[in-house]
Design an enzyme around this catalytic site. Structure first.
Site: not given
Length: 314
Positions: A61, A208, A210-211, A215-217
């Site tokens: 990372y 968790p 799904a990237q 979030t719905g945004k």
């Protein structure tokens, strides 16, 4: 805060893990564009303030920067933390010495003498056999430089093999880190989830949300930037496919004054033996994710989410 035990009689950690893939990563997360060290420091502090002390990183990372940031930030607190990092079985790592050297390098970047959880990042080991790899990790447990051994992206059969080799040395396999969310439920259908339960192995769920899909945004008119912009799941068709899932997440969230993301994370925690790894870049994201803790859905609500996301079992 309630804790979860990693594996059988293992380390007690918070039920949510903070993911640090974005810490220093320019390729996928555009580190330096809109966030930098100051925001990462604030995210680290916000997690500790919320009682979340479990962090996941990896040597790859940010090409080591993620571990370096964690090591730097840890020096500024007296709180006891649980740090997990990952070893990459790269082509030029073909013997036990190369495994121990990689561990030494991670410990140096993290500025610690011991890592609580050391995971194998992926199962394909090129010239390094699983026997050599697992036995070397068992040696490091006995030596005291590793608290627990984990794997990542291992199939059910590969997990059983790793478990068997370690068990012969008296070392349990603590975790298998897998992609798992309401929109990526393949581990339930391919035997990994049940095998983990049978062996006493905890699932660490990466991606968790799904990237960000959960979030719905993101909407057909609001797309992500960076590498995700070419992901078909974020296309208009892809977003239309998950509209019904987001609708139920919002509906349940309204009852508890929670966001869709918090409901989605809470669903994973409710599965038992699962700890979501929530990736963060700033303090606001930490505060958003810890809102998944401290409350419970009803069994009917959990079942409703399970039913609506069955198309993502395979």
């Amino acid at each position: 805060m309630q804790t979860i035990t990693l594996g059988k009689n293992g380390l007690a950690v918070s039920p949510l893990c903070i993911g640090t893939w974005a810490w220093g990563d320019k390729l996928f997360w555009n580190y330096g564009d809109g966030y930098g060290e100051e925001q990462l420091q604030a995210a680290f502090s916000a997690a500790l303030d919320a009682g979340v002390t479990f962090f996941d990183t990896a040597e790859v990372y940010g090409l080591g920067l993620s571990e370096q940031f964690l090591g730097q930030f840890m020096k500024q607190t007296t709180q006891k933390l649980q740090i997990a990092t990952k070893f990459g079985p790269l082509p030029w790592r073909w013997d036990s010495k190369s495994v121990s050297e990689a561990l030494s390098a991670s410990l140096q970047r993290l500025q610690v003498d011991r890592i609580e959880l050391y995971q194998v990042h992926w199962p394909f080991t090129f010239f390094l056999s699983q026997e050599t790899l697992m036995n070397t990790l068992a040696d490091e447990v006995k030596r005291g430089r590793i608290g627990a051994v984990g794997v990542s992206n291992y199939s059910a059969a590969q997990m059983r093999e790793a478990h068997q080799i370690l068990a012969a040395r008296g070392v349990p396999l603590a975790v298998n880190q897998m992609r798992y969310s309401l929109l990526t439920r393949q581990i339930e259908g391919n035997g990994i989830y049940q095998t983990a339960r049978d062996l006493g192995v905890t699932i660490l769920a990466y991606s968790p949300l799904a990237q960000g899909l959960l979030t719905g945004k993101y909407t057909p008119s609001q797309h992500p930037t960076g590498a995700r912009s070419i992901d078909p799941r974020f296309s208009q068709d892809g977003l239309n496919k998950i509209a019904s899932v987001l609708s139920i997440l919002r509906e349940i969230g309204e009852k508890y004054n929670r966001t869709p993301a918090q409901v989605a994370l809470n669903w994973l925690i409710a599965q038992g033996n699962v700890i979501p790894i929530a990736g963060v870049k700033n303090a606001a994201q930490v505060k958003e994710n810890v809102g998944a803790l401290g409350w419970q859905m009803t069994q009917d609500e959990i079942a409703e989410l399970e039913k609506i996301t069955r198309p993502w079992l395979h």
